[in-house]
Design an enzyme around this catalytic site. Structure first.
Site, PDB file in Angstrom:
ATOM      1  N   ASP A   1     -19.200  -3.470 -44.585  1.00 34.90           N
ATOM      2  CA  ASP A   1     -19.054  -4.908 -44.372  1.00 34.90           C
ATOM      3  C   ASP A   1     -17.577  -5.261 -44.501  1.00 34.90           C
ATOM      4  OD1 ASP A   1     -21.798  -5.061 -44.282  1.00 34.90           O
ATOM      5  OD2 ASP A   1     -22.017  -6.292 -46.083  1.00 34.90           O
TER       6      ASP A   1
ATOM      7  N   SER B   1     -11.328  -4.721 -51.856  1.00 35.95           N
ATOM      8  CA  SER B   1     -10.903  -3.399 -51.393  1.00 35.95           C
ATOM      9  C   SER B   1     -10.803  -3.340 -49.878  1.00 35.95           C
ATOM     10  CB  SER B   1     -11.882  -2.348 -51.907  1.00 35.95           C
ATOM     11  OG  SER B   1     -12.024  -2.443 -53.316  1.00 35.95           O
TER      12      SER B   1
END
Length: 268
Positions: free
Chosen positions: A89, A229
């Site tokens: 995602d 991240s």
């Protein structure tokens, strides 16, 4: 908080301490402790996370929640051999890798050889493309292999952990100084793909499951523990086309939202 840390003298003094690996490790210990469990509901509310996608559990700490698993059927992996898929995602940005192996991310120019710390490897990807997937706190923080194939060892590059939020790019070459780990995926359909995980401020722990390994498309490769991240994929020249709808969208917008396993391009 990001504006304070990056745009004030006192904030930058604090930042020098916060980005050290020692502080990140301490934060990691806390996020794996029972005390951190009390922050879960607050985090869900502040980031407007739709928990209907996820398996609800009696998480014992924040990191168990952060690496929560999806319910069956909430993501679909395109299994066609010629489909290039999103490994996670996130929000996708695409860059051409110019003949000098440099590309621009958030108004900063990066040398590819500095990113991978390997000049010979960087040259192999000249005139190819760089795909950057930015994960937000509300995204699913597990990632998958994009094709069938075999991988080599993981290469860890230590660095200071700066936030991946856009404001950080005004002061630091973030992808160059963050801790990161990469491997070469020898895929069946897209040649050798450099697959890199980038850690972020306050923990940003990269948890890869394998060293040398034969993998299958859609197999889980690893996960990020707490910290926004980023995943980077480097593809060689003339290996894949990106879907026209995505390219058209990116002409008017900085990023394109993707979901794990969905097609973003196809084999040339």
């Amino acid at each position: 908080m990001s504006k304070f840390l990056y745009n004030t003298v006192f904030g930058r003094m604090i930042l020098k301490v916060l980005v050290t690996p020692a502080i990140s490790k301490i934060a990691g210990v806390f996020m794996n402790s029972k005390l951190s469990k009390h922050y879960i509901n607050r985090f869900i509310k502040s980031n407007n996370i739709d928990m209907s996608d996820y398996i609800l559990d009696n998480w014992s700490c924040f990191n168990e929640f952060f690496t929560r698993r999806l319910k069956n059927g909430k993501r679909s992996v395109d299994m066609h051999d010629n489909s290039l898929i999103a490994p996670c995602d996130g929000y996708l940005t695409i860059y051409d890798i110019n003949p000098d192996s440099e590309f621009e991310i958030k108004n900063s120019v990066y040398s590819l050889k500095d990113l991978v710390k390997n000049e010979t490897l960087a040259k192999e990807y000249e005139s190819g493309i760089c795909l950057v997937f930015r994960l937000t706190p509300s995204d699913y923080h597990r990632y998958i292999y994009p094709d069938n194939g075999a991988k080599g060892k993981n290469y860890y590059i230590p660095g200071k952990l700066h936030t991946v939020r856009p404001i950080a790019f005004n002061h630091y070459p973030v992808f160059k100084t963050n801790s990161r780990e990469y491997t070469i995926l020898r895929t069946n359909n897209f040649d050798d793909v450099v697959f890199m995980e980038v850690g972020a401020m306050m923990v940003g722990k990269i948890c890869n499951y394998h060293q040398e390994h034969n993998f299958r498309r859609g197999e889980e490769k690893g996960r990020f523990e707490f910290g926004g991240s980023t995943i980077i994929m480097l593809l060689k020249k003339d290996i894949a086309y990106i879907d026209r709808s995505i390219l058209d969208y990116l002409k008017e917008n900085e990023e394109y939202q993707v979901k794990l396993g969905e097609r973003i391009g196809f084999r040339m």
